[in-house]
Design an enzyme around this catalytic site. Structure first.
Site, mmCIF file in Angstrom:
data_model
loop_
_atom_site.group_PDB
_atom_site.id
_atom_site.type_symbol
_atom_site.label_atom_id
_atom_site.label_comp_id
_atom_site.label_asym_id
_atom_site.label_seq_id
_atom_site.Cartn_x
_atom_site.Cartn_y
_atom_site.Cartn_z
ATOM 1 N N HIS A 30 57.396 28.750 37.593
ATOM 2 C CA HIS A 30 57.031 27.676 38.522
ATOM 3 C C HIS A 30 57.567 26.342 38.016
ATOM 4 O O HIS A 30 57.134 25.854 36.974
ATOM 5 C CB HIS A 30 55.504 27.593 38.655
ATOM 6 C CG HIS A 30 54.906 28.832 39.261
ATOM 7 N ND1 HIS A 30 54.735 29.985 38.550
ATOM 8 C CD2 HIS A 30 54.452 29.080 40.513
ATOM 9 C CE1 HIS A 30 54.195 30.906 39.342
ATOM 10 N NE2 HIS A 30 54.017 30.388 40.534
ATOM 11 N N GLY A 118 45.551 30.873 34.438
ATOM 12 C CA GLY A 118 46.461 31.439 35.448
ATOM 13 C C GLY A 118 45.650 31.789 36.679
ATOM 14 O O GLY A 118 45.968 31.321 37.771
ATOM 15 N N HIS A 265 57.186 24.605 44.588
ATOM 16 C CA HIS A 265 56.101 25.171 43.782
ATOM 17 C C HIS A 265 56.593 26.244 42.795
ATOM 18 O O HIS A 265 56.249 26.234 41.623
ATOM 19 C CB HIS A 265 55.036 25.744 44.730
ATOM 20 C CG HIS A 265 54.059 26.625 44.062
ATOM 21 N ND1 HIS A 265 52.908 26.145 43.491
ATOM 22 C CD2 HIS A 265 54.063 27.962 43.842
ATOM 23 C CE1 HIS A 265 52.242 27.150 42.962
ATOM 24 N NE2 HIS A 265 52.918 28.256 43.156
ATOM 25 N N ARG A 357 14.936 45.174 28.550
ATOM 26 C CA ARG A 357 15.098 43.709 28.641
ATOM 27 C C ARG A 357 14.033 43.013 27.801
ATOM 28 O O ARG A 357 14.281 41.990 27.174
ATOM 29 C CB ARG A 357 15.088 43.226 30.094
ATOM 30 C CG ARG A 357 13.780 43.406 30.796
ATOM 31 C CD ARG A 357 13.819 42.925 32.238
ATOM 32 N NE ARG A 357 12.672 43.421 32.953
ATOM 33 C CZ ARG A 357 11.880 42.685 33.714
ATOM 34 N NH1 ARG A 357 12.139 41.412 33.898
ATOM 35 N NH2 ARG A 357 10.862 43.231 34.337
ATOM 36 N N GLU A 411 26.958 32.089 38.468
ATOM 37 C CA GLU A 411 27.345 33.138 37.523
ATOM 38 C C GLU A 411 28.803 33.042 37.113
ATOM 39 O O GLU A 411 29.148 33.222 35.938
ATOM 40 C CB GLU A 411 27.096 34.532 38.129
ATOM 41 C CG GLU A 411 25.636 34.891 38.342
ATOM 42 C CD GLU A 411 25.098 34.394 39.675
ATOM 43 O OE1 GLU A 411 25.823 33.688 40.413
ATOM 44 O OE2 GLU A 411 23.928 34.711 39.985
ATOM 45 N N PHE A 437 25.108 41.375 39.469
ATOM 46 C CA PHE A 437 25.866 40.140 39.685
ATOM 47 C C PHE A 437 26.999 39.962 38.677
ATOM 48 O O PHE A 437 27.694 38.934 38.692
ATOM 49 C CB PHE A 437 24.935 38.923 39.691
ATOM 50 C CG PHE A 437 23.832 39.024 40.707
ATOM 51 C CD1 PHE A 437 24.089 39.557 41.967
ATOM 52 C CD2 PHE A 437 22.543 38.617 40.416
ATOM 53 C CE1 PHE A 437 23.070 39.680 42.911
ATOM 54 C CE2 PHE A 437 21.524 38.737 41.353
ATOM 55 C CZ PHE A 437 21.783 39.268 42.602
ATOM 56 N N HIS A 461 18.259 44.687 34.648
ATOM 57 C CA HIS A 461 18.083 45.355 35.939
ATOM 58 C C HIS A 461 19.291 46.260 36.184
ATOM 59 O O HIS A 461 20.053 46.097 37.126
ATOM 60 C CB HIS A 461 17.897 44.326 37.067
ATOM 61 C CG HIS A 461 16.655 43.482 36.881
ATOM 62 N ND1 HIS A 461 16.420 42.735 35.744
ATOM 63 C CD2 HIS A 461 15.582 43.279 37.681
ATOM 64 C CE1 HIS A 461 15.263 42.117 35.856
ATOM 65 N NE2 HIS A 461 14.719 42.430 37.018
ATOM 66 N N HIS A 473 20.521 44.972 45.094
ATOM 67 C CA HIS A 473 20.240 44.576 43.716
ATOM 68 C C HIS A 473 20.307 45.746 42.733
ATOM 69 O O HIS A 473 20.002 45.581 41.556
ATOM 70 C CB HIS A 473 18.852 43.927 43.634
ATOM 71 C CG HIS A 473 18.821 42.521 44.150
ATOM 72 N ND1 HIS A 473 19.336 42.172 45.385
ATOM 73 C CD2 HIS A 473 18.361 41.370 43.600
ATOM 74 C CE1 HIS A 473 19.179 40.873 45.567
ATOM 75 N NE2 HIS A 473 18.592 40.361 44.493
ATOM 76 N N ARG A 520 15.198 47.024 33.810
ATOM 77 C CA ARG A 520 14.072 46.228 34.300
ATOM 78 C C ARG A 520 12.778 46.948 33.974
ATOM 79 O O ARG A 520 11.773 46.342 33.620
ATOM 80 C CB ARG A 520 14.162 46.061 35.822
ATOM 81 C CG ARG A 520 12.931 45.380 36.381
ATOM 82 C CD ARG A 520 12.783 45.531 37.883
ATOM 83 N NE ARG A 520 11.570 44.839 38.296
ATOM 84 C CZ ARG A 520 10.742 45.268 39.225
ATOM 85 N NH1 ARG A 520 10.993 46.381 39.879
ATOM 86 N NH2 ARG A 520 9.666 44.596 39.533
HETATM 87 C C1 LIG Z 1 42.710 32.994 41.605
HETATM 88 C C2 LIG Z 1 44.153 32.860 41.956
HETATM 89 N N1 LIG Z 1 44.552 33.058 43.223
HETATM 90 C C3 LIG Z 1 45.858 32.950 43.540
HETATM 91 C C4 LIG Z 1 46.788 32.658 42.586
HETATM 92 C C5 LIG Z 1 48.269 32.595 42.951
HETATM 93 N N2 LIG Z 1 48.743 31.197 42.910
HETATM 94 C C6 LIG Z 1 49.344 30.694 41.857
HETATM 95 S S1 LIG Z 1 49.700 29.070 42.021
HETATM 96 C C7 LIG Z 1 49.055 29.042 43.585
HETATM 97 C C8 LIG Z 1 49.028 27.773 44.384
HETATM 98 C C9 LIG Z 1 48.385 26.690 43.619
HETATM 99 O O1 LIG Z 1 48.536 25.467 44.238
HETATM 100 P P1 LIG Z 1 48.365 24.143 43.384
HETATM 101 O O2 LIG Z 1 47.214 24.283 42.478
HETATM 102 O O3 LIG Z 1 48.375 23.013 44.318
HETATM 103 O O4 LIG Z 1 49.630 24.132 42.432
HETATM 104 P P2 LIG Z 1 51.021 23.389 42.696
HETATM 105 O O5 LIG Z 1 51.533 23.920 43.996
HETATM 106 O O6 LIG Z 1 50.733 21.957 42.737
HETATM 107 O O7 LIG Z 1 51.860 23.814 41.539
HETATM 108 C C10 LIG Z 1 48.571 30.291 43.942
HETATM 109 C C11 LIG Z 1 47.952 30.612 45.237
HETATM 110 C C12 LIG Z 1 46.325 32.473 41.273
HETATM 111 N N3 LIG Z 1 47.149 32.204 40.266
HETATM 112 N N4 LIG Z 1 45.019 32.546 40.978
#
Ligand SMILES: Cc1ncc(C[n+]2csc(CCOP(=O)(O)OP(=O)(O)O)c2C)c(N)n1
Length: 663
Positions: A30, A118, A265, A357, A411, A437, A461, A473, A520
């Site tokens: 990127h 990430g 991007h 628990r 959570e 959860f 639980h 649950h 539980r």
């Molecule tokens: C939880 C999650 N969902 C989807 C992605 C895939 N993904 C990576 S970057 C991105 C877009 C992010 O946009 P932004 O934070 O504005 O970054 P920019 O375009 O400014 O680099 C997505 C959807 C990911 N890395 N993590």
């Protein structure tokens, strides 16, 4: 010291070049964020952050978390320029096998990378957890005479991080807790991956963070002086609030064909890189860093070293004045625990019939006494998870030394924050909720496992034995669903003494997280098994609980609340029946083959497993000839005991299964 904008502009341009060259070489990655936030990187790494590249684990360093982990080349470029042990060769190997520059930042793989990021939003949760840990460290270790902790937590997040719900949970917690040591920089560039951000968001993010009780600043992220001015204001603010800097940037700045659009991007800009490098004034040489930039950062490193050594002097004086505190701090950093920890936990009364628990609560207290840096929390379920450290109080703005964190009903962020506490490196974090959860926690648990963080999850639980709350649950697939996460230990103890073993196994582990699943409902203590065997056996994952009389004919395996049924069933059967308690399959599979074969002799193929949950993983242990008694459907709303027997969790079913193997 004045900001050297001339040389730092040059450094920003060269950092842009490094990102373009690395993404072009890898044909993957990127470009947008490293280009858009190049000036922010220059100000932070070239001027404002307090770190020392020769000692990346320095406990009072500012922590910088790149939550927008897809922009990893931003971090790698600046760590390289700053003088961390990240040679240019590693940048040339961006995203290649065994390089120190993986696709997204990975903790432990690259010096200077503070968190594995990430999955968007996680880094924000990590940073809030680090801010909690930093506040705790200040409260527990600074003295009137010496302030050894005064670092800040800085996090760079994009639209994606702030769209994810986890960051909303974490920000709401940070604002409520008045974590004014946190500076969250929002790389606001109006672009996400698929499209312009306007297609998916229309709220006013600055106002949203104001509502969370952050102090909000807005600045042009390409104006280095203005950015530094705002950053210093945030660092020195006396508002008592966490800081939010809206840094307005042009994504992909430097590649005009894509800048400011979602094409910037990812790697779509690569085909324009050669022209872009020329226009930026970079020479043809790829991965170019000028002599002037090198000199600037070499001098800057000397300046950072002076500060670092000043701190070391202060630390030395603190250490001599406070030897006990110093010893405690070192124990925390080294994750040390007393060798006799298990014996510090009193044995449970022989006639006890309690929920695990409740046993967990009893076990936690002496462990918390022995490990003053163990901290805990619950997602608004202390009343049920029972993991409050009784001798201590809440962590809050008026008591930063408190060891009990009320995370609220958050959570996901709770678990990201626990990771943050672990990344910070001093305290041992634990947190609690209902097992069902854990699905809300899973992305953070997965990252703890990947980053090898010693986090402890206390989840209660743990089966359909929950009862009246019903199938919403009652976890069924959850335990085995967690067992498939690599490097996560899942322990489901079968009585109070195994619970003692489970907690000690969890705090003894330093290279990954442990999840302890507790009942539980009350279950009987298993006095037929010697107490030491129950306690020590957990560390090995599985052990022979009841040895067969005569020749071995059948092995019955069980975990948790079903251990009682295995034992009762065996009592109703004839000779040759062995009961194996297997509270932790992962630990068992790490034992030497000899031990595994001793517990489960390969020649004995008649095996029955019982667990109140999904059956699929048990085929690994019972083989093609065995039988599994489990629950492959959702539970039902009724008293727990009734649901358990309705769904077959009984000694009678064990007896019938053994008999069906025609012994
Ligand atoms: C939880 C999650 N969902 C989807 C992605 C895939 N993904 C990576 S970057 C991105 C877009 C992010 O946009 P932004 O934070 O504005 O970054 P920019 O375009 O400014 O680099 C997505 C959807 C990911 N890395 N993590």
């Amino acid at each position: 010291m004045a900001l050297n904008t001339e040389i730092l502009s040059r450094a920003a341009t060269e950092a842009r070049g490094l990102a373009m060259d690395a993404v072009q070489a890898a044909a993957s990655g990127h470009i947008g964020l490293p280009l858009g936030s190049a000036e922010v990187g220059a100000v932070l790494f070239g001027h404002a952050l307090r770190y020392y590249p020769e000692d990346p684990a320095w406990i009072n360093r500012d922590r910088f978390v790149l939550s927008a982990g897809h922009g990893s080349m931003f971090l790698y470029s600046w760590l390289h320029l700053a003088g961390y042990d990240l040679p240019l060769e590693e940048l040339k190997n961006f995203r290649q096998l065994h390089s120190k520059t993986p696709g997204h930042p990975e903790f432990r793989e690259t010096p200077g990378v503070e968190a594995t990021t990430g999955p968007l939003g996680q880094g924000v949760g990590n940073a809030v957890g680090m801010a909690v840990a930093a506040k705790m460290a200040e409260a527990r270790f600074n003295t009137g005479e010496h302030m050894i902790f005064d670092h800040k937590i800085i996090c760079l997040a994009g639209d994606g991080c702030l769209q994810e719900g986890i960051s909303a949970e974490a920000a709401s917690f940070a604002g409520h807790q008045k974590l004014d040591n946190l500076i969250l920089i929002y790389d606001s560039n109006d672009v996400t991956l698929d499209a312009m951000a306007i297609k998916t968001q229309s709220e006013n993010t600055a106002l949203r963070f104001e509502a969370y009780e952050f102090e909000v600043h807005t600045v042009d992220g390409h104006n280095m002086e203005a950015f530094l001015e705002v950053f210093e204001r945030a660092r020195n603010s006396s508002s008592g609030k966490p800081q939010f800097i809206v840094s307005r940037t042009l994504i992909g700045k430097g590649i005009p064909e894509v800048a400011g659009t979602n094409k910037a991007h990812g790697e779509a800009g690569v085909k324009f890189v050669d022209a872009a490098r020329k226009a930026l004034g970079l020479p043809d040489e790829k991965f170019y860093v000028s002599k002037e930039t090198r000199e600037y950062f070499a001098n800057h490193k000397q300046e950072l070293k002076r500060r670092y050594l000043d701190w070391q002097d202060k630390f030395g004086a603190w250490k001599s004045a406070n030897p006990e505190l110093a010893e405690l701090l070192e124990q925390g950093v080294r994750h040390e625990i007393p060798k006799d920890l298990l014996s510090r936990i009193p044995a449970f009364p022989k006639n006890s019939k309690i929920a695990t628990r409740k046993a967990g609560s009893d076990v936690l207290q002496p462990i918390a006494d022995a490990l003053p840096l163990l901290i805990g929390g619950s997602a608004d379920l202390y009343g049920s998870t029972l993991n409050y450290i009784n001798k201590d109080k809440d962590f809050d703005a008026s008591n930063r030394a408190g060891r009990n964190i009320r995370f609220g009903i958050r959570e996901h962020a709770m678990c990201a924050m626990l990771n943050g506490v672990a990344y910070h490196g001093i305290f041992r974090p634990s947190g609690a909720t209902f097992l069902v959860f854990a699905d809300y926690c899973r992305p953070s648990i997965r990252l703890a496992s990947l980053a090898r963080l010693p986090v402890i999850y206390i989840v209660t639980h743990d089966s359909v034995g929950v009862g009246e709350d019903g199938p919403t649950h009652q976890p069924v697939e959850t335990v085995s669903g967690l067992r498939v996460i690599p490097n996560l230990d899942v322990i489901r103890p079968g009585d109070p003494e195994e619970t003692a073993g489970a907690f000690v196994a969890a705090v003894s582990r330093t290279d990954g997280p442990t999840l302890i699943a507790l009942t539980r409902q009350a279950i009987p203590i298993q006095n037929d098994i010697p107490i030491d065997l129950r306690r020590d056996g957990v560390a090995k994952g599985a052990y022979v609980a009841i040895k067969e009389t005569g020749a071995l004919k059948v092995i019955i395996l069980a975990t948790g609340s079903e251990l009682q049924h295995a034992i009762n069933g065996a009592k109703q059967l004839s000779d040759g029946i062995r009961v194996v308690s297997m509270p932790c399959t992962e630990r068992f599979l790490r034992q030497e083959q000899n031990y595994q074969d001793e517990v489960l002799p390969p020649s004995c193929r008649k095996r029955v497993a019982i667990e109140a949950g999904a059956t699929i993983l048990w085929s690994r242990f019972v083989g093609l000839d065995g039988k599994i008694i489990g629950i492959d459907r959702f539970g039902m709303s009724a008293p727990g005991g009734k649901v358990m027997s309705e769904l077959g969790m009984t000694a009678e079913r064990v007896v019938a299964a053994v008999k069906s193997l025609s012994i």
